[in-house]
Design a protein around this motif. Structure first.
Motif, PDB file in Angstrom:
ATOM      1  N   ALA A  62      -1.188  -7.539  -0.293  1.00  0.00           N
ATOM      2  CA  ALA A  62      -2.266  -7.067   0.573  1.00  0.00           C
ATOM      3  C   ALA A  62      -2.004  -7.530   2.002  1.00  0.00           C
ATOM      4  O   ALA A  62      -1.175  -8.426   2.235  1.00  0.00           O
ATOM      5  N   THR A  63      -2.703  -6.924   2.926  1.00  0.00           N
ATOM      6  CA  THR A  63      -2.606  -7.325   4.327  1.00  0.00           C
ATOM      7  C   THR A  63      -3.950  -7.113   5.014  1.00  0.00           C
ATOM      8  O   THR A  63      -4.757  -6.277   4.571  1.00  0.00           O
ATOM      9  N   ILE A  64      -4.170  -7.873   6.059  1.00  0.00           N
ATOM     10  CA  ILE A  64      -5.384  -7.757   6.867  1.00  0.00           C
ATOM     11  C   ILE A  64      -5.041  -8.168   8.292  1.00  0.00           C
ATOM     12  O   ILE A  64      -4.199  -9.042   8.507  1.00  0.00           O
ATOM     13  N   THR A  65      -5.661  -7.507   9.240  1.00  0.00           N
ATOM     14  CA  THR A  65      -5.562  -7.908  10.639  1.00  0.00           C
ATOM     15  C   THR A  65      -6.916  -8.478  11.024  1.00  0.00           C
ATOM     16  O   THR A  65      -7.954  -7.883  10.721  1.00  0.00           O
ATOM     17  N   LEU A  66      -6.911  -9.633  11.648  1.00  0.00           N
ATOM     18  CA  LEU A  66      -8.128 -10.339  12.032  1.00  0.00           C
ATOM     19  C   LEU A  66      -7.976 -10.752  13.483  1.00  0.00           C
ATOM     20  O   LEU A  66      -7.089 -11.536  13.818  1.00  0.00           O
ATOM     21  N   ASN A 100      -9.540  -7.411  -7.163  1.00  0.00           N
ATOM     22  CA  ASN A 100     -10.457  -7.935  -6.156  1.00  0.00           C
ATOM     23  C   ASN A 100      -9.740  -8.626  -4.991  1.00  0.00           C
ATOM     24  O   ASN A 100     -10.281  -9.525  -4.363  1.00  0.00           O
ATOM     25  N   LEU A 101      -8.511  -8.222  -4.703  1.00  0.00           N
ATOM     26  CA  LEU A 101      -7.809  -8.825  -3.567  1.00  0.00           C
ATOM     27  C   LEU A 101      -8.509  -8.515  -2.253  1.00  0.00           C
ATOM     28  O   LEU A 101      -8.583  -9.359  -1.361  1.00  0.00           O
ATOM     29  N   GLY A 102      -9.026  -7.289  -2.119  1.00  0.00           N
ATOM     30  CA  GLY A 102      -9.743  -6.939  -0.895  1.00  0.00           C
ATOM     31  C   GLY A 102     -10.972  -7.810  -0.702  1.00  0.00           C
ATOM     32  O   GLY A 102     -11.210  -8.325   0.394  1.00  0.00           O
ATOM     33  N   GLY A 103     -11.739  -7.996  -1.743  1.00  0.00           N
ATOM     34  CA  GLY A 103     -12.929  -8.849  -1.662  1.00  0.00           C
ATOM     35  C   GLY A 103     -12.571 -10.286  -1.337  1.00  0.00           C
ATOM     36  O   GLY A 103     -13.240 -10.943  -0.534  1.00  0.00           O
ATOM     37  N   ARG A 104     -11.510 -10.772  -1.955  1.00  0.00           N
ATOM     38  CA  ARG A 104     -11.058 -12.141  -1.676  1.00  0.00           C
ATOM     39  C   ARG A 104     -10.564 -12.265  -0.238  1.00  0.00           C
ATOM     40  O   ARG A 104     -10.792 -13.282   0.424  1.00  0.00           O
ATOM     41  N   LEU A 105      -9.901 -11.223   0.275  1.00  0.00           N
ATOM     42  CA  LEU A 105      -9.454 -11.244   1.674  1.00  0.00           C
ATOM     43  C   LEU A 105     -10.646 -11.244   2.626  1.00  0.00           C
ATOM     44  O   LEU A 105     -10.619 -11.909   3.667  1.00  0.00           O
TER      45      LEU A 105
END
Length: 186
Positions: A62-66, A100-105
């Motif tokens: 997974a990836t996220i920009t913050l 639930n990787l999105g929720g954990r992220l």
């Protein structure tokens, strides 16, 4: 699983990751992310330390920009003054869907925001992707408003202007966090 900061050598992997997500979104019937994302923009956010990757062994799960920077034209002057972090490009690999990787992220981002002194975790979502909007609402975000005009590129219709926020807070996310301590917001 561990979360780490993306590095410039991850650029090709992240662009391919987004392309995979765009194909999946297309199969779901949405036009979200159908334009290729500019590599130079992604590289700039990587170099700014705003892109994070969840690794499962050698796989990117997974990836996220913050970022502490609000996209122009979305949030009011008063809202921009409130200490906030903004989520962009949250993506989970199809190989890791349903875990639930999105929720954990989102929990990790809220925890990181709290440690940085942010009051709010904010995002904008595709205005026509009601499933995505429902997803964020189910993870504690509150709908703020939808901005339909004022695309930063051409002043025309905005496609990603459904705004939501939730308060930051300490959270157990279950990742081994290999990121540096977040800088305190001014």
């Amino acid at each position: 699983m561990r979360i780490c900061s993306a590095q410039p050598h991850d650029l090709a992997k992240l662009l391919a990751f987004r392309k995979e997500a765009a194909a999946w979104l297309s199969r779901l019937g949405t036009d979200q992310w159908q334009r290729p994302y500019p590599a130079d923009k992604l590289l700039a956010t990587i170099e700014a330390g705003e892109v994070f990757m969840v690794r499962d062994g050698n796989d990117t799960a997974a990836t996220i920009t913050l970022t502490p920077k609000a996209e122009e034209g979305l949030w009011t002057t008063d809202e921009v003054q409130e200490p906030s972090l903004f989520i962009n490009k949250l993506t989970v690999a199809r190989t890791h869907a349903g875990q639930n990787l999105g929720g954990r992220l989102l929990d990790w981002a809220g925890d990181r925001g709290h440690r940085a002194g942010a009051e709010w975790l904010r995002l904008d979502a595709w205005t026509t992707n009601t499933s995505l909007q429902a997803y964020y609402l189910s993870h504690g975000f509150q709908y703020v408003r939808t901005v339909l005009l004022g695309n930063a590129v051409n002043g025309g219709p905005r496609v990603s202007g459904w705004l939501a926020q939730r308060a930051t807070s300490p959270a157990a996310h279950g990742f081994t966090d290999e990121t540096s301590t977040p800088e305190r917001l001014a």
